[in-house]
Design an enzyme around this catalytic site. Structure first.
Site, PDB file in Angstrom:
ATOM      1  N   GLU A  27       0.888  -1.169   0.036  1.00 26.09           N
ATOM      2  CA  GLU A  27      -0.020  -0.201   0.037  1.00 26.09           C
ATOM      3  C   GLU A  27       0.767   1.160   0.123  1.00 26.09           C
ATOM      4  O   GLU A  27       1.637   1.325   0.603  1.00 26.09           O
ATOM      5  CB  GLU A  27      -0.814   0.027   1.293  1.00 26.09           C
ATOM      6  CG  GLU A  27      -1.627   1.365   1.758  1.00 26.09           C
ATOM      7  CD  GLU A  27      -2.468   1.743   0.274  1.00 26.09           C
ATOM      8  OE1 GLU A  27      -2.335   2.905  -0.095  1.00 26.09           O
ATOM      9  OE2 GLU A  27      -3.188   0.775  -0.281  1.00 26.09           O
ATOM     10  N   HIS A  73     -41.858  -3.955  18.981  1.00 29.03           N
ATOM     11  CA  HIS A  73     -42.632  -2.658  19.157  1.00 29.03           C
ATOM     12  C   HIS A  73     -42.341  -1.762  20.393  1.00 29.03           C
ATOM     13  O   HIS A  73     -42.147  -2.481  21.473  1.00 29.03           O
ATOM     14  CB  HIS A  73     -44.143  -3.137  19.088  1.00 29.03           C
ATOM     15  CG  HIS A  73     -44.962  -1.806  19.213  1.00 29.03           C
ATOM     16  ND1 HIS A  73     -45.293  -0.989  18.055  1.00 29.03           N
ATOM     17  CD2 HIS A  73     -45.610  -1.294  20.204  1.00 29.03           C
ATOM     18  CE1 HIS A  73     -46.034   0.012  18.554  1.00 29.03           C
ATOM     19  NE2 HIS A  73     -46.348  -0.143  19.764  1.00 29.03           N
TER      20      HIS A  73
END
Length: 462
Positions: free
Chosen positions: A38, A439
């Site tokens: 890299e 819920h």
């Protein structure tokens, strides 16, 4: 070129972004001897110049909006403005923590990490730092950079790319965003939250044009409500400097002026001058061509990520890198279904989707074989509490599986995981409908939408 012939790696990876490092980590895990090269920083665009820093800016913008709007929740608060140095400090701390963690991972997997600018020198070698690194297989993962248009010069001051926008030392008073795709609308959203007067210029007829048209229209409605301006359906002609900013003229002669112009028309592959063509790798418009297993026409070379013409998403890079590593290690692999990849645009409100659009479904199956259902978040308790508007749209093959889930609303990116399972497991509406969703949650909206599509709506009209 010096060459240590005694060391031949199983896999040499050129590029340490999402695709490259995922292949390195998985390959090493499977017992391959891996070298990872890299030239900049491990983590690539996503970690340092893309996904992570933009989402940090968007979250800072969300906090600013919450401070401004606190009174509607019964909370007394004052908003004193944006400390851009503080925003960057927060953003950089997020990046730094992830970067250190990633460096530790690569080291712990015994990956040979080489920092330097590499170049493919043969189908089985990469030259870097005056050395030739040999590999039985080479993986190209050199990523992408922001694109521009002919005659449009990005100067890093008045005309900027997303790279510059992430490091801007001020909040611009006004901005033109050229491009209404993911990058453009995310920056437009963050800047608006920071107090910038924003105008988006998009040549196609909708914002986020690759999404389902209903999602685009919902986002446009939300942006109008937020005061984000946009001009659709006319392409860019030219940009010129004014006394204190930039003037953008469109093909129809209409013009806009602002302090800065953000060029957000997409990203192009990094492939020039890296030896790919010389090694015989087939290419098209700078992209490296691969088969469904990410293999190029050269048997010893594969390619992944933004370098290949697939979805430019970090998680796609992860999946492609893992696929290559597993293929080389002898693990049975399955090609990626790119329609089954979740897609999220992290503006306010968020746009999330998986599967195909209604238009695509009609094209594939015939208009009479496609059913679409919209569930309005107004019927969802948690969305009401959060004061977010939007919809969940399901696209179904008649009497068959759900082939598309398209969602607009705050936090919808967090719901796309279940949507991904629905699509990829070819679930029938009735099968999802019988699952019990907690819920009150926004996740419950997905369950309610499937209840309605299964013919037994609860908190929605027939």
């Amino acid at each position: 070129m010096a060459n240590d012939a005694s060391t031949v790696f199983d896999l040499v990876i050129l590029g340490g972004g999402s695709g490259g490092y995922a292949a390195a980590l998985r390959g090493a895990q499977l017992g391959l001897d891996v070298a990872l090269i890299e030239k900049n920083k491990l983590g690539g665009t996503c970690l340092h110049n893309g996904c992570i820093p933009t989402k940090a800016l968007l979250h800072a913008g969300e906090i600013a909006d919450q401070a401004r709007e606190a009174a509607q929740f019964g909370v007394k608060a004052t908003f004193d403005g944006i400390d851009i140095e503080g925003v960057h400090k927060y953003k950089d701390e997020v990046i730094s923590g992830l970067y250190k963690g990633l460096q530790g991972l690569v080291a712990s997997r015994k990956v040979t990490y080489i920092e330097g600018e590499g170049r493919l020198s043969s189908p089985t070698s990469v030259d870097v730092n005056g050395q030739r690194v040999q590999g039985r297989h080479i993986l190209l993962a050199t990523g992408s950079v922001p694109k521009s248009l002919p005659g449009l010069t990005i100067d890093g001051d008045r005309i900027i790319s997303s790279d510059h926008a992430l490091k801007l030392d001020r909040v611009p008073k006004s901005a033109i965003v050229l491009g209404g795709g993911v990058i453009g609308v995310e920056f437009a959203s963050a800047w608006k939250s920071f107090g910038t007067d924003v105008t988006i210029v998009e040549g196609l007829k909708h914002l986020v044009p690759v999404e389902d048209e209903n999602s685009s229209k919902l986002l446009e409605r939300a942006f109008r409500k937020r005061g984000i301006k946009f001009n659709l359906g006319t392409f860019f002609d030219k940009a010129e400097y004014t006394q204190d900013g930039v003037k953008v003229t469109l093909a129809d002669g209409k013009s806009f002026e602002a302090e800065v112009l953000l060029v957000a028309i997409g990203r192009g592959p990094v492939s020039q001058g890296l030896g790919y063509e010389e090694a015989g790798v087939a290419m098209d418009r700078g992209y490296v061509l691969v088969d469904e297993y990410m293999q190029t026409n050269v048997p010893t070379i594969s390619a992944v990520g933004d370098l290949v013409p697939t979805l430019q998403l970090a998680h796609v890079g992860f999946a492609e890198g893992i696929l290559v590593a597993e293929r080389l290690a002898g693990v049975k692999t399955v090609p990626i279904d790119y329609d089954g990849v979740p897609r999220v645009t992290y503006c306010h409100p968020e746009v999330a989707s998986v599967g195909i659009t209604e238009a695509k479904a009609k094209e594939l199956y015939g208009a009479d074989k496609v059913v679409a259902l919209k569930y309005n978040l107004a019927g969802n308790g948690k969305s009401k509490i959060l004061k977010t508007a939007g919809e969940i749209k399901l696209v179904q093959v008649k009497d068959g599986a759900v082939v598309g889930v398209h969602m607009v609303g705050d936090r919808m990116g967090e719901q796309v995981g279940e949507a991904q399972l629905v699509y990829n497991w070819e679930a029938l509406p009735a099968e999802v409908a019988q699952l019990i969703h907690a819920h009150p949650t926004q996740n419950e909206a997905l369950g309610e939408a499937h209840l309605a599509l299964a013919g037994k709506p609860l908190h929605s009209h027939d």
